[in-house]
Every structure is written in structure tokens, then in C-alpha cells.
Design a protein around this motif. Structure first.
Motif, mmCIF file in Angstrom:
data_model
loop_
_atom_site.group_PDB
_atom_site.id
_atom_site.type_symbol
_atom_site.label_atom_id
_atom_site.label_comp_id
_atom_site.label_asym_id
_atom_site.label_seq_id
_atom_site.Cartn_x
_atom_site.Cartn_y
_atom_site.Cartn_z
ATOM 1 N N GLY A 256 -14.795 1.357 -9.614
ATOM 2 C CA GLY A 256 -14.325 2.595 -9.359
ATOM 3 C C GLY A 256 -14.509 3.671 -10.640
ATOM 4 O O GLY A 256 -14.552 4.561 -10.537
ATOM 5 N N VAL B 237 -8.758 11.982 -5.179
ATOM 6 C CA VAL B 237 -9.228 10.984 -3.906
ATOM 7 C C VAL B 237 -9.770 9.982 -3.843
ATOM 8 O O VAL B 237 -9.432 8.786 -3.237
ATOM 9 N N LEU B 238 -10.888 9.827 -4.853
ATOM 10 C CA LEU B 238 -11.589 8.464 -4.917
ATOM 11 C C LEU B 238 -10.671 7.550 -5.538
ATOM 12 O O LEU B 238 -10.754 6.270 -5.162
ATOM 13 N N LEU C 225 -5.765 1.863 -3.283
ATOM 14 C CA LEU C 225 -5.164 1.450 -1.805
ATOM 15 C C LEU C 225 -6.093 0.189 -1.212
ATOM 16 O O LEU C 225 -5.515 -0.812 -0.919
ATOM 17 N N LYS C 226 -7.495 0.358 -1.772
ATOM 18 C CA LYS C 226 -8.158 -0.816 -1.364
ATOM 19 C C LYS C 226 -7.972 -2.040 -2.198
ATOM 20 O O LYS C 226 -7.977 -3.267 -1.351
ATOM 21 N N GLY D 188 0.920 -1.309 -0.045
ATOM 22 C CA GLY D 188 0.124 -0.044 0.063
ATOM 23 C C GLY D 188 0.834 1.176 -0.011
ATOM 24 O O GLY D 188 0.287 2.312 -0.639
ATOM 25 N N LEU E 101 0.760 4.442 -2.727
ATOM 26 C CA LEU E 101 0.281 5.635 -2.536
ATOM 27 C C LEU E 101 1.474 6.736 -3.104
ATOM 28 O O LEU E 101 1.199 7.687 -3.460
ATOM 29 N N GLU F 169 -7.557 7.195 -5.451
ATOM 30 C CA GLU F 169 -6.363 6.881 -4.512
ATOM 31 C C GLU F 169 -6.990 5.723 -3.735
ATOM 32 O O GLU F 169 -6.267 4.720 -3.083
ATOM 33 N N MET F 170 -8.087 6.171 -3.098
ATOM 34 C CA MET F 170 -8.659 5.078 -2.032
ATOM 35 C C MET F 170 -9.088 3.667 -2.791
ATOM 36 O O MET F 170 -8.698 2.652 -2.333
ATOM 37 N N ILE F 171 -9.561 3.953 -3.897
ATOM 38 C CA ILE F 171 -9.711 2.493 -4.775
ATOM 39 C C ILE F 171 -8.337 1.792 -5.094
ATOM 40 O O ILE F 171 -8.325 0.586 -4.843
ATOM 41 N N SER G 123 0.933 9.456 -5.910
ATOM 42 C CA SER G 123 1.543 10.805 -5.571
ATOM 43 C C SER G 123 2.384 11.433 -6.660
ATOM 44 O O SER G 123 2.099 12.593 -7.311
ATOM 45 N N LYS H 245 -4.822 -3.590 -0.465
ATOM 46 C CA LYS H 245 -5.330 -4.352 0.927
ATOM 47 C C LYS H 245 -6.230 -5.067 0.693
ATOM 48 O O LYS H 245 -6.570 -5.803 1.752
#
Length: 439
Positions: A194, A206-207, A213-214, A118, A122, A209-211, A126, A217
Motif C-alpha cells: 500500500g 481513500v486508498l 480496512l482490508k 473494522g 475507520l 483507508e481501504m488498505i 477519520s 478484515k
């Protein structure tokens, strides 16, 4: 209306549905299919060589992907890049002109996701933000890459089915070696969902990035084929813990099992310390609703003690020892029996063994009564009759089957006696062959 015989009109369009029918009816129509990415690369390479333009293969691949199979579009894009960069075209020039996402960055993010890293995901995302990539375009390109990875994993010769060439094909083959196809498919589904959400997102960065990361994980997937093996391993571990914590048992004069452990030990159970059932909690044997007529399936008699095959000298001294010996010889399933069942009666003179099973596991124990009877016969050297009993107030399998059968017969009688059904029988001269009752 009437052109001379030597005149031929050739029309070209990408929207044939917009051409009037009056013109289409006077033409012979030829549909040109899109070219593959590899064919476009070969065509653009020939054009660049003839025009003495120096351009990298990676740049040609990006232009061909952008053209999406269109020869005209690929030539137009090549012309734009050459107008910007001159006769020496680099990959960076192509990225600047066309705004394409760096393929190395896409592969690095895919590797980080599959590697469950993860932090790397990120960091790479970035870096993409610093270059000002279009997030929706980035997500679509990443979706295409995961599609190619899934195809590479599924098909032995995936070259004709993907746009991966050269170094990218080798890199993809290395990536898919570390992941299951089911996980690739799950990652593709997550990314596809996504992509749909990004279209309406007010903050797509932001959305996305979280997708990502999910995805990184996502826990490992367990196939259905692995569940029995994992369940057996868990049962073995639970049985081991139970044996380590089980207090000593002794047999009373009437054959019931009584707990001789100290009250202090019995009053302090823990999650890791499984305690055996207290004999004071066991109702007398005659309180169980069990008889041979009601439990034809649950009672089994073994055919008698077999010849000595290595079981000599193992005759248990008390009911608890007999039950423990049976559990040990049932294999992995024996640990489940040991955790969720207990012996409530052992009549050595009659060869009668009664086992109480918890309601959630009663059927599983009933399915093993033949094997239990056989093992008990070998251990005791005599014929053993095994019955699985249930606490008073609960329903045995045979009792439940009889109740459901009575209810079905009742519904059948009501159905046959219904006036509408009788009228249909007389009108159609029909017979009722079967009545099904929805449960």
C-alpha cells in the motif's frame, strides 16, 4: 599546500562522495555512524537539562526519530521546538512544529487491525483525517510500527533491535501476544504494498483507508501443519452425515450388494443427506479389468485370522456390514474411504473382497489395502484377499505404470538407434548408462 606543523584542518560533510579526490588523498577520513534512537534521546535529554528546558520523554523520542540517527539534525529540531514553545515543551508542541503522527493513534489503529475491528479502524482513521495528517507519512510510520511488532514477536530480547522504549515497549509486547507471527508478516506485506501505491495515488486518503480496512478484515491464516488435522476432522463430519443418511443394504445370492431403500427416498438427495450408491448402477463383477497379474500392488492377502483380541462376536452378516465395520476401524481416514469407495464383491468362501474406489481417491485407498485386509481378517476369522478395482474404461495404477514403462522403453530404443547418438558413442568410445524421458 604546505601548512605549518601546528595547523590541523578538520572538514565535516554528509556527502563525502562530492569531495574532490585531490583533497581526499591529502586527508585522513573518519566515518561517523548514525546514533541509535536511544542514544539520541540520552544526548537531547542532557542538552535540555543543561539549558534548563522542561520536555517530556515522549517529545524527545519523536525528535530523535525525526533525526534518523543524525546528531546535528536532532539538535536543529530541538532548537526549532524550543523557539516555538519556549522552556516548557509539550508533546503537542512537538506535533505542531514537526508534523509527526501521534504515536497513541498509531498504536490504537494497530490494535484495532489485529483485533479485526473494522469499525474502530475507520473511526480512528477519520480522527486522523480531522487533524490533517499527511497520509504518506502516516503509512510509513505505521509500517515502521508493524516492523517493530514483528521483531518483538520474533525475538525474545527485541530492545536492541527496535526504537520502542518505556510504555511503547510494554504496549507492543501486549499486542503481539494476541497474534501469530505469520499474520503480522502478512499485515506488514499488505501495508508495504500500500505504501508503494500511495506514491502515485490521486486520492491517497481513500486508498489508505481501504488498505487499513482490508488489513482488519484479513481472514485467519492456516499453517500447513494444521491442514492434516482439519482434513481429518472434515472427513469425520462427512462420514457421520453419510452414516445418518445411508439406506439399508442386503446381500444377493451371488454376493453383490443391492439397495433395498424405497425409490422415493433414493430420488430426493440433498447437500446434507448423502445417499448410498444404488446397486442397479453397479456393473457386474466380470466387467472390471482386474486380475492378479495386472494388479500386484493393489491385491493384498492378510496372514490369517489372529487370536481373539476383543474382535469376537463382530462377524458381519453381509458385505455392506463388513465394509461399514472396516470403515469404522480405519480411524479418521476410514471416513474418507466410506465416502469415496464401495464394496462390489464379497466372496466369503474364497475370502475375496473387491472394493471400487473413485478415480480421485483410488491411490489413497490402495495405500490402505494392507490395513483393510488385516481388519477384514479379524472380522471374518479367515484370510482375506483385498483388491481395489476401477470401473470399466478407467485405468488402474498397475495398468498406468505398465503403459508408462512401455512408452519409456520405446523412447529408449529410439534414442539408442538415433544416428547422431551412435556417432557420438563411436567417436567418444562411450556407453549409454541411462536414458531419461521428460513426461
Amino acid at each position: 599546500e604546505e601548512p605549518p606543523p601546528h595547523v590541523v584542518f578538520i572538514f565535516a560533510t554528509t556527502d563525502p562522495h562530492k569531495v574532490p579526490v585531490t583533497i581526499l588523498s591529502r586527508c585522513q577520513q573518519y566515518d561517523f555512524k548514525r546514533l541509535s534512537t536511544k542514544e539520541l534521546i540520552s544526548l537531547l535529554s542532557d542538552i535540555a537539562a543543561s539549558e534548563k528546558i522542561s520536555i517530556e520523554d515522549k517529545s524527545l523520542l519523536s525528535i530523535a526519530r525525526e533525526a534518523e540517527g543524525s546528531v546535528r539534525d536532532s539538535q536543529s529540531l530541538l532548537d526549532q521546538v524550543v523557539s516555538y514553545a519556549g522552556d516548557e515543551v509539550t508533546y503537542q508542541d512537538v506535533k505542531d512544529v514537526l508534523g509527526v503522527v501521534d504515536r497513541d493513534l498509531l498504536f490504537s489503529i494497530a490494535e484495532a487491525i489485529i483485533g479485526k475491528d473494522g469499525e474502530a479502524v475507520l473511526s480512528l482513521f477519520s480522527e486522523a483525517e480531522k487533524y490533517g495528517v499527511d497520509f504518506k507519512r502516516f503509512s510509513v510510520d505505521l509500517q515502521d510500527l508493524f516492523r517493530d511488532l514483528a521483531v518483538t514477536k520474533s525475538v525474545e530480547d527485541s530492545a536492541p533491535l527496535t526504537d520502542l522504549v518505556g510504555e511503547e515497549a510494554s504496549r507492543s509486547a501486549a499486542i503481539v501476544e494476541e497474534v501469530k507471527w505469520e499474520e503480522l508478516h502478512a499485515l506488514f506485506d499488505m501495508l508495504s504494498n500500500g505504501v508503494e501505491r500511495l506514491r502515485l495515488a490521486s486520492r491517497p486518503g481513500v486508498l489508505l483507508e481501504m488498505i487499513l480496512l482490508k488489513m482488519a478484515k484479513m481472514p485467519p491464516l492456516i499453517s500447513l501443519a494444521e491442514l492434516p488435522e482439519r482434513a481429518a476432522a472434515a472427513a469425520v463430519n462427512a462420514g457421520r452425515l453419510m452414516r445418518e443418511a445411508k439406506p439399508a443394504f442386503a446381500q444377493s445370492s451371488h454376493g453383490r450388494v443391492e439397495d433395498k431403500a424405497s425409490p422415493a427416498a433414493a430420488s430426493t438427495p440433498s447437500r446434507e443427506n448423502f445417499s448410498a450408491p444404488d446397486s442397479d448402477d453397479l456393473p457386474p463383477v466380470d466387467s472390471y479389468d482386474v486380475n492378479a497379474e495386472e494388479l500386484p500392488v493393489e491385491e493384498v492377502e492378510n496372514e490369517g485370522a489372529p487370536a481373539d483380541d476383543g474382535w469376537s462376536g463382530t462377524k458381519p452378516e453381509n458385505p455392506e456390514a463388513l465394509f461399514r465395520a472396516i470403515v469404522e476401524r480405519l480411524g479418521p481416514f476410514g471416513e474418507v474411504v466410506g465416502c469415496h469407495a464401495k464394496v462390489v464383491l464379497w466372496d466369503e468362501a474364497k475370502g475375496h473382497l473387491a472394493i471400487e474406489a473413485q478415480s480421485d481417491h483410488r491411490i489413497s485407498v490402495e495405500n490402505k489395502v494392507e490395513e483393510i485386509a488385516e481388519i477384514a481378517g479379524k472380522l471374518t476369522g479367515r484370510r482375506v484377499r483385498v483388491e481395489v478395482v476401477v470401473p470399466k474404461g478407467q485405468e488402474s495404477t498397475a495398468q498406468r505404470a505398465r503403459r508408462e514403462s512401455d512408452l519409456e522403453r520405446k523412447h529408449r530404443r529410439e534414442m539408442i538407434a538415433d544416428p547422431v547418438v551412435q556417432h557420438l558413442q563411436r567417436s567418444l568410445e562411450a556407453e549409454i548408462e541411462e536414458v531419461k524421458v521428460d513426461k
